[in-house]
Scaffold this active site. Structure first.
Site, short mmCIF file in Angstrom:
data_model
loop_
_atom_site.label_atom_id
_atom_site.label_comp_id
_atom_site.label_asym_id
_atom_site.label_seq_id
_atom_site.Cartn_x
_atom_site.Cartn_y
_atom_site.Cartn_z
N SER A 96 0.84 -1.19 0.00
CA SER A 96 0.00 0.00 0.00
C SER A 96 0.88 1.24 0.00
O SER A 96 0.47 2.30 0.47
CB SER A 96 -0.93 -0.01 1.22
OG SER A 96 -1.83 -1.10 1.16
N ASN A 311 5.19 -0.66 9.93
CA ASN A 311 4.22 -0.71 8.84
C ASN A 311 4.65 0.38 7.86
O ASN A 311 4.40 1.57 8.08
CB ASN A 311 2.80 -0.45 9.36
CG ASN A 311 1.75 -0.57 8.27
OD1 ASN A 311 2.01 -0.30 7.10
ND2 ASN A 311 0.54 -0.96 8.65
N THR A 312 5.33 -0.03 6.79
CA THR A 312 5.92 0.95 5.88
C THR A 312 4.87 1.69 5.06
O THR A 312 5.16 2.74 4.50
CB THR A 312 6.92 0.29 4.92
OG1 THR A 312 6.26 -0.72 4.14
CG2 THR A 312 8.08 -0.34 5.68
N CYS A 313 3.66 1.14 4.98
CA CYS A 313 2.62 1.79 4.18
C CYS A 313 2.05 3.03 4.88
O CYS A 313 1.58 3.95 4.22
CB CYS A 313 1.50 0.80 3.84
SG CYS A 313 2.06 -0.57 2.80
N ILE A 314 2.09 3.03 6.22
CA ILE A 314 1.65 4.22 6.95
C ILE A 314 2.81 4.83 7.72
O ILE A 314 2.61 5.68 8.59
CB ILE A 314 0.47 3.91 7.89
CG1 ILE A 314 0.82 2.77 8.86
CG2 ILE A 314 -0.79 3.58 7.10
CD1 ILE A 314 -0.24 2.53 9.92
#
Length: 350
Positions: A96, A311-314
């Site tokens: 994401s 969580n690299t997406c957020i």
């Protein structure tokens, strides 16, 4: 209406808007064009609740054979406008935003080493066409700016009427993102067009592009301790609570660890490594993070679970805090666990 004519109309509308509103800054231009050219799923999650539906260009690549697998996958894409969704072989992260940034960081590094140090005029020319596609995608989809291009190569790429085969194929790749024709009537507007630039050659207007070209030749800044602490903002509990005191205790240890890293006393770990772990990127994208990186805290019950997670997406780094069952390890043990986490370059490993 053909696909090409739709793209031409889209680009025409973008150019008219930029001219009419006197938008001259290259970063603002890039942001506007990203908004109007990229389609499908949102590029970045604004929160954990952000929907992950929408069209994507899905590619599956091997981290250990990245050039070969990425060129095959990207080369097969026919419409480059949808958001790129990246899956690394054998890794369980859902993309994401984080894995895509990781992909652009890694592939641009390998492209630089294999094709531009030095340029390989006897390489397969279709490779340079695919490289052009990847450079355009990286710029428009919050990846890295290709700052490894030699100044003379940038000039040739943007201006030359008799380019080398390498540059000619780079142009083909860049052109594929916005299939429009050089010299059409809407490219003959007033001189303000000379300032409307983006790393899609069909949108590079005129021959005097100093502001935007600076982006290609600016070296990556070295992250400082102050910069790292400022960028990674802690998300504490309510003041006065027991949890807040535990969070403050862990955060104090973490800032000591950052100081060790900044001073070069943690082997193979840099401040950029920590940002990569939290966001997938080793520097802030040119258009910034949709959600600023933050540090959250969660209770731990075992020594092993004092390993940081992300969580690299957020852009969230989570630091475990002590619980009633388990006190905080010594700084030496914590620092070792932090080293293990931040040296990890794979998704889904513990």
């Amino acid at each position: 209406m053909t696909d090409e004519s739709i793209i031409i109309a889209l680009i025409n509308n973008c150019l008219n808007y930029l001219i009419d509103n006197s938008i001259n800054d290259p970063v603002d231009i890039l942001r506007y064009l990203q908004k109007n050219i990229v389609t499908g799923r949102e590029l970045e999650m604004s929160s954990i609740e952000t929907p992950t539906d929408g069209d994507t260009n899905f590619i599956s690549v091997d981290r250990h054979e990245l050039i070969e697998t990425a060129f095959d996958e990207v080369g097969a894409l026919t419409d480059l406008r949808p958001t790129l969704e990246v899956q690394f072989y054998g890794e369980n992260a859902v993309d994401s935003g984080g894995p895509r940034k990781e992909f652009f960081r890694l592939i641009l590094r390998e492209i630089k080493e294999k094709y531009f140090e030095p340029i390989r005029p006897f390489a397969k020319m279709e490779d340079y066409e695919t490289i052009g596609k990847i450079l355009a995608l990286s710029m428009l989809q919050n990846g890295k700016i290709p700052q490894f291009l030699d100044f003379s190569l940038v000039n040739e790429l943007f201006e030359s009427s008799s380019p080398s085969l390498v540059v000619l194929n780079l142009r083909k790749g860049l052109d594929s993102l916005a299939r429009t024709l050089q010299g059409t009537h809407y490219l003959q507007k007033e001189n303000i067009i000379l300032r409307i630039v983006i790393c899609v050659r069909s949108l590079l207007i005129g021959s005097s592009l100093p502001q935007f070209r600076h982006l290609f030749n600016t070296k990556q800044p070295v992250m400082t301790l102050k910069g790292a602490i400022t960028m990674l903002k802690p998300k504490f509990s309510e003041p006065g609570s027991n949890k807040r005191s535990l969070e403050t205790r862990v955060y104090s240890v973490f800032t000591k660890y950052l100081r060790e890293v900044s001073s070069g006393r943690r082997e193979n770990i840099s401040l950029h490594s920590i940002l990569m772990f939290a966001t997938g990127a080793d520097e802030e994208p040119i258009l910034g993070f949709a959600v600023g990186p933050e540090i959250c805290f969660s209770e731990s019950e075992t020594y092993n679970s004092f390993l940081p997670t992300s969580n690299t997406c957020i852009h969230r780094l989570t630091l475990p805090i002590p619980s009633a069952e388990k006190d905080l390890p010594t700084n030496e043990i914590l620092f070792h666990l932090y080293d293990l986490a931040f040296a990890n370059t794979y998704y889904g490993l513990s």
